[in-house]
Design an enzyme around this catalytic site. Structure first.
Site, PDB file in Angstrom:
ATOM      1  N   HIS A  39      -6.435   6.191  -3.012  1.00 29.93           N
ATOM      2  CA  HIS A  39      -7.055   4.865  -2.995  1.00 29.93           C
ATOM      3  C   HIS A  39      -7.187   4.311  -1.578  1.00 29.93           C
ATOM      4  CE1 HIS A  39      -2.775   3.321  -3.313  1.00 29.93           C
ATOM      5  NE2 HIS A  39      -3.270   2.448  -2.459  1.00 29.93           N
TER       6      HIS A  39
ATOM      7  N   SER B 179       1.815   2.435   0.648  1.00 29.51           N
ATOM      8  CA  SER B 179       1.055   3.383  -0.157  1.00 29.51           C
ATOM      9  C   SER B 179       0.952   4.734   0.531  1.00 29.51           C
ATOM     10  CB  SER B 179      -0.360   2.869  -0.392  1.00 29.51           C
ATOM     11  OG  SER B 179      -0.380   1.906  -1.397  1.00 29.51           O
TER      12      SER B 179
ATOM     13  N   ASP C 134      -4.579   9.915  -7.976  1.00 36.70           N
ATOM     14  CA  ASP C 134      -4.449   9.028  -6.817  1.00 36.70           C
ATOM     15  C   ASP C 134      -3.749   9.726  -5.660  1.00 36.70           C
ATOM     16  OD1 ASP C 134      -4.855   6.828  -5.270  1.00 36.70           O
ATOM     17  OD2 ASP C 134      -3.249   5.622  -6.135  1.00 36.70           O
TER      18      ASP C 134
END
Length: 286
Positions: free
Chosen positions: A129, A236, A161
């Site tokens: 992402h 992330s 992802d």
């Protein structure tokens, strides 16, 4: 002094857990205009939080002096819990293999997060992402010692992802060891390593709160490792490691209340899924 406003966000301050919200709607899943308003409100709070961090750094010495004077005049304050020596060692081993990932133009990154080296061929695992949000812009990684390298996108797997990058051999990133499948246990200590709020090389500690947690992130459901280690925007793609310095998952999402940042409920993609997907992308999977 310029305030760093962060390296992106985990895909989901707006995630929904089917266990918490069976009807698919909830305080973290805001549709349409309400969602955009929540996003703006959250970013505003994030900027304020970053300013507080910067201010605290500048005034740390004065605050320390005040605290020392206060302690001298009154009863001794309770000390923080001791940090196990193995976690210190795990952090020392992990940080050099973790990078900041930036996607965007020369005037500044339009999306960014974290990643880590998984082999001696300088392959880096991160979240897809981050790349999706950055569009078709160039990808750059920054090492823990401040060096920057242009990264090649080896492959992407939006369904899980995950994405794999590769940097030149000159980066000399140490590969992080991966935990054995099914070896992670609830209650064991873990560290989340990455670049929350743009603060590269940040290490936060917690435990494994749950395994096989079913969460819906974006349009897909994932089985995740739940942790109470602080995970914030910019984490992330970074690793969640155990006390032996082995990666047990890739930090991907957080639960928030009204978009206010970490509340001690974070989610990482389990390492067995990460390894399988990375091997397939790189071409080692059969």
């Amino acid at each position: 002094m310029a305030v760093q406003t962060g390296l992106g966000e985990p895909r989901g301050p707006w995630f929904v857990s089917p266990e918490l919200d069976p009807d698919g709607r909830g305080r973290w899943d805001v549709p349409g205009a309400e969602r955009e308003a929540a996003r703006r409100s959250w970013r505003g709070r994030l900027l304020s939080a970053a300013a507080v961090v910067a201010l605290s750094t500048v005034s740390g010495a004065a605050a320390g002096t005040w605290a020392a004077d206060r302690d001298a005049a009154g009863p001794a304050a309770a000390s923080a819990a001791p940090v196990p020596a193995e976690l210190v060692t795990a952090a020392e081993k992990t940080v050099p293999g973790v990078v900041s990932v930036m996607v965007g133009g020369t005037s500044g990154a339009s999306a960014s997060g974290s990643g880590f080296a998984i082999d001696n061929e300088q392959h880096i695992v991160t979240n897809d992402h981050i790349l999706a949000k950055g569009g078709s812009g160039p990808v750059t990684v920054e090492t823990s010692d401040g060096r920057r390298f242009t990264a090649e996108v080896v492959g992407r797997e939006p369904g899980s992802d995950l994405a794999v990058l590769r940097v030149p051999a000159a980066a000399r990133l140490p590969a992080l060891p991966l935990a054995k499948p099914n070896s992670t246990r609830v209650g064991e200590p873990v560290l989340a390593v990455g670049s929350p709020l743009g603060l590269a090389g940040t290490v936060t500690a917690g435990i494994v709160s749950a395994l096989n947690r079913q969460v819906r992130i974006g349009n897909g459901r994932h089985t995740a490792v739940q942790t109470d280690a602080s995970i914030n925007p910019g984490n992330s793609g970074g690793p969640l490691v155990n006390a032996r310095g082995e990666v047990v998952g890739v930090n991907t999402a957080i639960a928030t209340i009204d978009g206010n940042g970490s509340i001690g409920i974070g989610f990482a993609i389990p390492i067995d899924q990460v390894q399988q997907t990375a091997d397939t992308i790189i071409g080692r999977g059969g």
